[in-house]
Design a protein around this motif. Structure first.
Motif, PDB file in Angstrom:
ATOM      1  N   ASP A 222       0.853  -1.186   0.000  1.00  0.00           N
ATOM      2  CA  ASP A 222       0.000   0.000   0.000  1.00  0.00           C
ATOM      3  C   ASP A 222       0.886   1.232   0.000  1.00  0.00           C
ATOM      4  O   ASP A 222       1.770   1.379   0.840  1.00  0.00           O
ATOM      5  CB  ASP A 222      -0.874  -0.007   1.256  1.00  0.00           C
ATOM      6  CG  ASP A 222      -1.938   1.091   1.208  1.00  0.00           C
ATOM      7  OD1 ASP A 222      -1.568   2.250   0.961  1.00  0.00           O
ATOM      8  OD2 ASP A 222      -3.120   0.765   1.434  1.00  0.00           O
ATOM      9  N   ILE A 223       0.655   2.120  -0.971  1.00  0.00           N
ATOM     10  CA  ILE A 223       1.520   3.286  -1.099  1.00  0.00           C
ATOM     11  C   ILE A 223       1.434   4.186   0.127  1.00  0.00           C
ATOM     12  O   ILE A 223       2.431   4.739   0.577  1.00  0.00           O
ATOM     13  CB  ILE A 223       1.178   4.084  -2.375  1.00  0.00           C
ATOM     14  CG1 ILE A 223       1.561   3.263  -3.607  1.00  0.00           C
ATOM     15  CG2 ILE A 223       1.891   5.422  -2.381  1.00  0.00           C
ATOM     16  CD1 ILE A 223       1.283   3.970  -4.904  1.00  0.00           C
ATOM     17  N   ASP A 224       0.243   4.344   0.686  1.00  0.00           N
ATOM     18  CA  ASP A 224       0.082   5.263   1.805  1.00  0.00           C
ATOM     19  C   ASP A 224       0.498   4.648   3.137  1.00  0.00           C
ATOM     20  O   ASP A 224       1.034   5.334   3.997  1.00  0.00           O
ATOM     21  CB  ASP A 224      -1.374   5.734   1.885  1.00  0.00           C
ATOM     22  CG  ASP A 224      -1.750   6.558   0.663  1.00  0.00           C
ATOM     23  OD1 ASP A 224      -0.916   7.395   0.270  1.00  0.00           O
ATOM     24  OD2 ASP A 224      -2.849   6.362   0.136  1.00  0.00           O
ATOM     25  N   GLU A 225       0.194   3.376   3.324  1.00  0.00           N
ATOM     26  CA  GLU A 225       0.515   2.730   4.586  1.00  0.00           C
ATOM     27  C   GLU A 225       1.271   1.449   4.268  1.00  0.00           C
ATOM     28  O   GLU A 225       0.673   0.428   3.955  1.00  0.00           O
ATOM     29  CB  GLU A 225      -0.772   2.398   5.371  1.00  0.00           C
ATOM     30  CG  GLU A 225      -1.601   3.599   5.747  1.00  0.00           C
ATOM     31  CD  GLU A 225      -0.906   4.489   6.763  1.00  0.00           C
ATOM     32  OE1 GLU A 225       0.014   3.983   7.460  1.00  0.00           O
ATOM     33  OE2 GLU A 225      -1.249   5.678   6.857  1.00  0.00           O
ATOM     34  N   ASN A 226       2.563   1.488   4.304  1.00  0.00           N
ATOM     35  CA  ASN A 226       3.313   0.267   4.027  1.00  0.00           C
ATOM     36  C   ASN A 226       4.498   0.146   4.983  1.00  0.00           C
ATOM     37  O   ASN A 226       5.000   1.137   5.515  1.00  0.00           O
ATOM     38  CB  ASN A 226       3.794   0.225   2.571  1.00  0.00           C
ATOM     39  CG  ASN A 226       4.863   1.261   2.303  1.00  0.00           C
ATOM     40  OD1 ASN A 226       6.024   1.051   2.648  1.00  0.00           O
ATOM     41  ND2 ASN A 226       4.480   2.380   1.699  1.00  0.00           N
ATOM     42  N   ALA A 229       8.536   1.560   4.684  1.00  0.00           N
ATOM     43  CA  ALA A 229       9.082   2.747   5.339  1.00  0.00           C
ATOM     44  C   ALA A 229       9.831   2.383   6.611  1.00  0.00           C
ATOM     45  O   ALA A 229      10.772   3.077   7.016  1.00  0.00           O
ATOM     46  CB  ALA A 229       7.970   3.746   5.656  1.00  0.00           C
ATOM     47  N   LEU A 243       8.912   7.527   4.642  1.00  0.00           N
ATOM     48  CA  LEU A 243       7.659   7.272   3.949  1.00  0.00           C
ATOM     49  C   LEU A 243       7.725   7.775   2.512  1.00  0.00           C
ATOM     50  O   LEU A 243       7.247   7.114   1.587  1.00  0.00           O
ATOM     51  CB  LEU A 243       6.504   7.942   4.696  1.00  0.00           C
ATOM     52  CG  LEU A 243       5.100   7.665   4.126  1.00  0.00           C
ATOM     53  CD1 LEU A 243       4.811   6.162   4.097  1.00  0.00           C
ATOM     54  CD2 LEU A 243       4.046   8.401   4.946  1.00  0.00           C
ATOM     55  N   ASP A 244       8.354   8.931   2.291  1.00  0.00           N
ATOM     56  CA  ASP A 244       8.479   9.468   0.941  1.00  0.00           C
ATOM     57  C   ASP A 244       9.308   8.542   0.061  1.00  0.00           C
ATOM     58  O   ASP A 244       8.962   8.276  -1.081  1.00  0.00           O
ATOM     59  CB  ASP A 244       9.123  10.858   1.009  1.00  0.00           C
ATOM     60  CG  ASP A 244       9.330  11.451  -0.371  1.00  0.00           C
ATOM     61  OD1 ASP A 244       8.330  11.759  -1.038  1.00  0.00           O
ATOM     62  OD2 ASP A 244      10.491  11.591  -0.788  1.00  0.00           O
ATOM     63  N   ARG A 247       7.274   5.411  -0.781  1.00  0.00           N
ATOM     64  CA  ARG A 247       6.258   5.660  -1.803  1.00  0.00           C
ATOM     65  C   ARG A 247       6.869   5.653  -3.195  1.00  0.00           C
ATOM     66  O   ARG A 247       6.283   5.127  -4.146  1.00  0.00           O
ATOM     67  CB  ARG A 247       5.572   6.995  -1.530  1.00  0.00           C
ATOM     68  CG  ARG A 247       4.580   6.946  -0.371  1.00  0.00           C
ATOM     69  CD  ARG A 247       4.069   8.324  -0.033  1.00  0.00           C
ATOM     70  NE  ARG A 247       3.052   8.281   1.013  1.00  0.00           N
ATOM     71  CZ  ARG A 247       2.583   9.338   1.653  1.00  0.00           C
ATOM     72  NH1 ARG A 247       3.053  10.544   1.354  1.00  0.00           N
ATOM     73  NH2 ARG A 247       1.656   9.215   2.584  1.00  0.00           N
ATOM     74  N   ARG A 248       8.065   6.241  -3.324  1.00  0.00           N
ATOM     75  CA  ARG A 248       8.706   6.268  -4.640  1.00  0.00           C
ATOM     76  C   ARG A 248       9.093   4.860  -5.098  1.00  0.00           C
ATOM     77  O   ARG A 248       8.965   4.516  -6.274  1.00  0.00           O
ATOM     78  CB  ARG A 248       9.933   7.178  -4.600  1.00  0.00           C
ATOM     79  CG  ARG A 248       9.559   8.661  -4.590  1.00  0.00           C
ATOM     80  CD  ARG A 248      10.756   9.572  -4.770  1.00  0.00           C
ATOM     81  NE  ARG A 248      11.459   9.776  -3.508  1.00  0.00           N
ATOM     82  CZ  ARG A 248      12.696   9.403  -3.268  1.00  0.00           C
ATOM     83  NH1 ARG A 248      13.375   8.752  -4.199  1.00  0.00           N
ATOM     84  NH2 ARG A 248      13.268   9.640  -2.111  1.00  0.00           N
ATOM     85  N   VAL A 250       7.634   2.009  -4.165  1.00  0.00           N
ATOM     86  CA  VAL A 250       6.408   1.269  -4.475  1.00  0.00           C
ATOM     87  C   VAL A 250       5.821   1.739  -5.791  1.00  0.00           C
ATOM     88  O   VAL A 250       5.351   0.932  -6.608  1.00  0.00           O
ATOM     89  CB  VAL A 250       5.392   1.418  -3.324  1.00  0.00           C
ATOM     90  CG1 VAL A 250       4.055   0.808  -3.717  1.00  0.00           C
ATOM     91  CG2 VAL A 250       5.929   0.751  -2.065  1.00  0.00           C
ATOM     92  N   SER A 251       5.823   3.040  -6.041  1.00  0.00           N
ATOM     93  CA  SER A 251       5.305   3.571  -7.302  1.00  0.00           C
ATOM     94  C   SER A 251       6.081   3.014  -8.480  1.00  0.00           C
ATOM     95  O   SER A 251       5.508   2.653  -9.515  1.00  0.00           O
ATOM     96  CB  SER A 251       5.381   5.103  -7.305  1.00  0.00           C
ATOM     97  OG  SER A 251       4.545   5.656  -6.308  1.00  0.00           O
TER      98      SER A 251
END
Length: 368
Positions: A222-226, A229, A243-244, A247-248, A250-251
């Motif tokens: 999950d990009i928001d909660e993974n 991080a 977290l940033d 997200r990169r 995972v994206s």
């Protein structure tokens, strides 16, 4: 805070002579920064060119006071000429280290004809040059430290060995053999130690790189909660930065960038990404050669057939020059006084040799 004296109504001949000196110094310093900028790119190049431009503004100030280009200009000072010569031939670290000391001694604090902006410029220049020199020191610190340590270790340990053996009264052939044995033993020990150290470091880093089963699941996170991080937080990042970055990653995985043979490598922290671990063999060979280059110096008199006190005195002279040189070089690069650092190296090296020499006298065997 110093307040300059009021500007005299009519400048004297001494004033004009002083302005001319400032003019040639500013012009020479600008040339030094321009030469350094030619060897750089990116941000460091821009900073050096800005420094050169500031020196050019100072030059223009003195030209205006002089009413134009003087008919006769003196030569720049020895330090500035040396900086110019080095800037065109060597790396910037030595030049910047010397320039840092030069910028720290601005004559404009007591100069009534210098503007407040010029005095402020000189203080800022010192901080800028110190920052640039610090960058160079950080890049150089690892390899330079190894070089100085290896060569000095060879100089001091083999001098101490030779003087200790020689003081026992053995023949010159035994001293020569002992010198070569000390060179080979020390160099092999340094090389082996460096090989094990670098190999162990590489193995340790390799053990921390892989994310194991979590790599294959990166695209499903999950990009928001993974929990990816958490990997970065465990490596020292703060929560927002970790977290940033997660997200990169995972994206990228969801976009198909993870389609490759083998697991997806999750980037480490910025410090880890720039961690450079050299080859174990190259590190071992360089350590061997650096130690040997120092250890051969005290043996040279006996190699060329000298004996007795004459050989000892020549060995002390050669090693003393080498210790002073390495110490002075460290002083220049660290922004400290070269002579004091050189004398410190000399005292430490000769002190160690004196201890073994006294032990050799204590165990004198009386062999001619």
């Amino acid at each position: 805070m110093h307040t300059p004296d009021p500007v005299p109504a009519a400048p004297t001949a001494a004033d004009r002579k002083r302005w001319t000196r400032y003019l040639v110094e500013e012009r020479a310093e600008a040339h030094v920064y321009q030469q350094l900028a030619e060897r750089k790119n990116g941000e460091e190049r821009e900073i050096l060119l800005e420094l050169a431009a500031a020196e050019g503004r100072h030059e223009a100030h003195w030209l205006e006071l002089l009413g134009g280009e003087p008919a006769h200009l003196p030569r720049p000072g020895f330090r500035t000429r040396m900086l110019g010569w080095m800037a065109g031939r060597f790396g910037s670290i030595f030049v910047l280290a010397l320039a840092q000391n030069a910028e720290a001694r601005s004559p404009y604090d007591e100069e009534v004809y210098a503007t407040p902006a010029m005095r402020a410029d000189e203080k800022v220049h010192f901080e800028v040059v110190r920052g640039l020199a610090a960058r160079g020191r950080r890049r150089l610190s690892g390899s330079f430290r190894a070089a100085v340590f290896g060569a000095n270790d060879g100089l001091v340990s083999n001098l101490a060995l030779i003087l200790g053996i020689g003081a026992t009264g053995v023949g010159s052939g035994v001293v020569l053999f002992s010198g070569f044995a000390g060179l080979l033993a020390g160099a092999l020990s340094m090389g082996a130690g460096e090989f094990v150290s670098v190999r162990s470091q590489r193995e340790l880093l390799q053990a921390t790189e892989d994310n194991g089963p979590g790599d294959a699941a990166a695209s499903d996170l999950d990009i928001d909660e993974n929990e990816l991080a958490l990997v970065y937080r465990a490596r020292g990042m703060d929560s927002d930065e970790s977290l940033d970055r997660a997200r990169r990653v995972v994206s990228a995985a969801k976009a198909g960038m993870a389609m490759q043979t083998g697991p997806l490598r999750v980037p480490a922290s910025d410090d880890d990404e720039h961690e450079i671990v050299g080859s174990a063999w190259s590190a071992a060979i360089s350590s061997f050669l650096l130690f040997a280059s120092g250890a051969i110096v005290p043996v040279l008199p006996w190699i060329f057939g000298m004996q007795g006190n004459a050989a000892v005195l020549v060995a002390l002279l050669l090693v003393g020059i080498a210790l002073l040189s390495t110490g002075a070089t460290v002083g220049v690069l660290s922004g400290g006084p070269p002579l004091r650092r050189g004398l410190r190296q000399l005292v430490i090296g000769f002190g160690a040799a004196a201890v073994t020499y006294l032990l050799g006298l204590l165990f004198h065997v009386g062999v001619g």
